[in-house]
Design a protein around this motif. Sequence first.
Motif, PDB file in Angstrom:
ATOM      1  N   THR A 141      85.879  44.728  73.519  1.00  0.00           N
ATOM      2  CA  THR A 141      85.256  45.750  73.930  1.00  0.00           C
ATOM      3  C   THR A 141      83.638  45.092  74.008  1.00  0.00           C
ATOM      4  O   THR A 141      82.964  45.840  74.255  1.00  0.00           O
ATOM      5  N   GLY A 142      83.098  44.157  73.952  1.00  0.00           N
ATOM      6  CA  GLY A 142      82.059  43.617  73.942  1.00  0.00           C
ATOM      7  C   GLY A 142      81.720  42.714  75.603  1.00  0.00           C
ATOM      8  O   GLY A 142      81.953  43.957  76.626  1.00  0.00           O
ATOM      9  N   THR A 143      80.390  42.381  75.329  1.00  0.00           N
ATOM     10  CA  THR A 143      80.323  41.269  76.183  1.00  0.00           C
ATOM     11  C   THR A 143      81.119  39.576  76.669  1.00  0.00           C
ATOM     12  O   THR A 143      81.145  39.150  75.322  1.00  0.00           O
ATOM     13  N   GLU A 144      81.002  39.384  78.348  1.00  0.00           N
ATOM     14  CA  GLU A 144      81.250  38.079  78.049  1.00  0.00           C
ATOM     15  C   GLU A 144      80.467  36.838  76.910  1.00  0.00           C
ATOM     16  O   GLU A 144      81.243  35.628  75.939  1.00  0.00           O
ATOM     17  N   SER A 145      78.913  37.446  76.892  1.00  0.00           N
ATOM     18  CA  SER A 145      77.976  37.015  75.388  1.00  0.00           C
ATOM     19  C   SER A 145      78.054  37.215  74.486  1.00  0.00           C
ATOM     20  O   SER A 145      77.819  36.286  73.638  1.00  0.00           O
ATOM     21  N   ASP A 146      78.946  37.563  74.678  1.00  0.00           N
ATOM     22  CA  ASP A 146      78.218  38.831  72.877  1.00  0.00           C
ATOM     23  C   ASP A 146      79.871  39.615  73.131  1.00  0.00           C
ATOM     24  O   ASP A 146      79.898  40.557  72.390  1.00  0.00           O
ATOM     25  N   PRO A 147      80.823  38.631  72.634  1.00  0.00           N
ATOM     26  CA  PRO A 147      82.365  39.305  72.886  1.00  0.00           C
ATOM     27  C   PRO A 147      83.154  39.961  71.788  1.00  0.00           C
ATOM     28  O   PRO A 147      82.184  39.441  69.962  1.00  0.00           O
ATOM     29  N   VAL A 148      83.559  40.883  71.468  1.00  0.00           N
ATOM     30  CA  VAL A 148      84.039  41.733  70.344  1.00  0.00           C
ATOM     31  C   VAL A 148      85.461  42.205  70.395  1.00  0.00           C
ATOM     32  O   VAL A 148      85.743  42.538  71.399  1.00  0.00           O
ATOM     33  N   TYR A 149      86.295  41.790  69.683  1.00  0.00           N
ATOM     34  CA  TYR A 149      87.445  41.474  69.665  1.00  0.00           C
ATOM     35  C   TYR A 149      88.486  42.853  69.441  1.00  0.00           C
ATOM     36  O   TYR A 149      88.254  42.764  67.880  1.00  0.00           O
ATOM     37  N   THR A 150      89.072  44.058  70.061  1.00  0.00           N
ATOM     38  CA  THR A 150      89.402  45.051  68.970  1.00  0.00           C
ATOM     39  C   THR A 150      90.697  45.400  69.337  1.00  0.00           C
ATOM     40  O   THR A 150      90.848  45.021  70.795  1.00  0.00           O
ATOM     41  N   ARG A 151      91.968  46.185  68.928  1.00  0.00           N
ATOM     42  CA  ARG A 151      93.474  46.374  69.845  1.00  0.00           C
ATOM     43  C   ARG A 151      92.845  48.187  68.994  1.00  0.00           C
ATOM     44  O   ARG A 151      92.378  48.604  68.910  1.00  0.00           O
ATOM     45  N   PRO A 152      94.242  48.734  70.157  1.00  0.00           N
ATOM     46  CA  PRO A 152      93.476  50.271  69.761  1.00  0.00           C
ATOM     47  C   PRO A 152      94.499  50.456  68.602  1.00  0.00           C
ATOM     48  O   PRO A 152      94.414  51.499  68.022  1.00  0.00           O
ATOM     49  N   LEU A 153      95.502  49.550  67.550  1.00  0.00           N
ATOM     50  CA  LEU A 153      95.386  49.885  66.231  1.00  0.00           C
ATOM     51  C   LEU A 153      94.102  50.273  65.337  1.00  0.00           C
ATOM     52  O   LEU A 153      94.446  50.431  64.089  1.00  0.00           O
ATOM     53  N   GLY A 154      93.551  49.183  65.743  1.00  0.00           N
ATOM     54  CA  GLY A 154      92.925  49.394  64.550  1.00  0.00           C
ATOM     55  C   GLY A 154      92.836  48.410  63.418  1.00  0.00           C
ATOM     56  O   GLY A 154      94.088  47.108  63.836  1.00  0.00           O
ATOM     57  N   GLU A 155      91.513  48.421  62.810  1.00  0.00           N
ATOM     58  CA  GLU A 155      91.389  47.591  61.943  1.00  0.00           C
ATOM     59  C   GLU A 155      92.183  48.032  60.321  1.00  0.00           C
ATOM     60  O   GLU A 155      90.759  48.799  60.207  1.00  0.00           O
ATOM     61  N   LEU A 156      92.141  47.762  59.101  1.00  0.00           N
ATOM     62  CA  LEU A 156      92.273  48.581  58.000  1.00  0.00           C
ATOM     63  C   LEU A 156      90.715  47.865  57.308  1.00  0.00           C
ATOM     64  O   LEU A 156      90.566  46.314  57.466  1.00  0.00           O
ATOM     65  N   PRO A 157      90.015  48.774  56.521  1.00  0.00           N
ATOM     66  CA  PRO A 157      88.598  47.997  55.777  1.00  0.00           C
ATOM     67  C   PRO A 157      89.066  47.592  54.912  1.00  0.00           C
ATOM     68  O   PRO A 157      90.099  47.778  54.618  1.00  0.00           O
ATOM     69  N   LEU A 158      88.149  46.832  53.876  1.00  0.00           N
ATOM     70  CA  LEU A 158      88.252  45.973  52.672  1.00  0.00           C
ATOM     71  C   LEU A 158      87.831  46.886  52.164  1.00  0.00           C
ATOM     72  O   LEU A 158      86.539  47.335  51.739  1.00  0.00           O
ATOM     73  N   VAL A 159      88.011  46.881  50.458  1.00  0.00           N
ATOM     74  CA  VAL A 159      87.098  46.829  49.480  1.00  0.00           C
ATOM     75  C   VAL A 159      86.586  46.107  48.539  1.00  0.00           C
ATOM     76  O   VAL A 159      87.610  44.707  47.986  1.00  0.00           O
ATOM     77  N   ASP A 160      85.579  45.956  48.595  1.00  0.00           N
ATOM     78  CA  ASP A 160      85.187  44.930  48.017  1.00  0.00           C
ATOM     79  C   ASP A 160      84.949  44.653  46.704  1.00  0.00           C
ATOM     80  O   ASP A 160      84.690  46.045  45.842  1.00  0.00           O
TER      81      ASP A 160
END
Length: 204
Positions: free
Chosen positions: A185-204
């Motif tokens: 969902t980014g660009t060819e030079s700056d790719p950002v890979y995402t999925r429809p399901l998304g990702e769980l956030p982390l608790v630091d």
Amino acid sequence: MWALVESNNVTQVYTRPKGLTIGDVNYPSNIFMLWTSSELEAIGIYEIVIDNSNLKDKEYYINTQQSFNFADGTVTASYGTATAKPLDDVLFTAQDETDGLGTEGEVKQSGIRQGHIDNINAQAGSILQPTDWMVVRAAEGGTAVPSSITTKRAAVRTKANAMCTQITNAANVDALADLYVYSNTGTESDPVYTRPLGELPLVD
């Protein structure tokens, strides 16, 4: 992988080199490595070409066994039409019970949807677990949970619930599988890979 072709039919399949007898002649296993394709084919041994066009992800589909066909001087191993696994549990019917196949109402074949939901909840539980002690401490009258941690924990629960809803709403196996497909969902030079399901956030 090789096949023995006799009278234009595949009669044997070899997954690894082995000694064999064709007619009255015994051949050692090393012919598979030392002989050329033409030499092997002269005695009926053909290297198998794999056709995976019908092969589907075994997470979501039940694939057939390979079938072997000889045509135009080539042996091809191919799959038949794959069958989608059930999204939800399939139960034994009254007729199944009558036929002695199982008890009506019990699970005949487990669906795959619940497994995906359970996996999301397990992942969320693993993310929350390191800070669970803070919640227990606060509940027992100790130090309050820092607001930053409370906010992050709430975000995990909210996202997990949303992901489970997406899985619940998947209309079929392909729709469920599509939730896990990453795209840029980014660009060819700056790719950002995402999925429809998304990702769980982390608790630091």
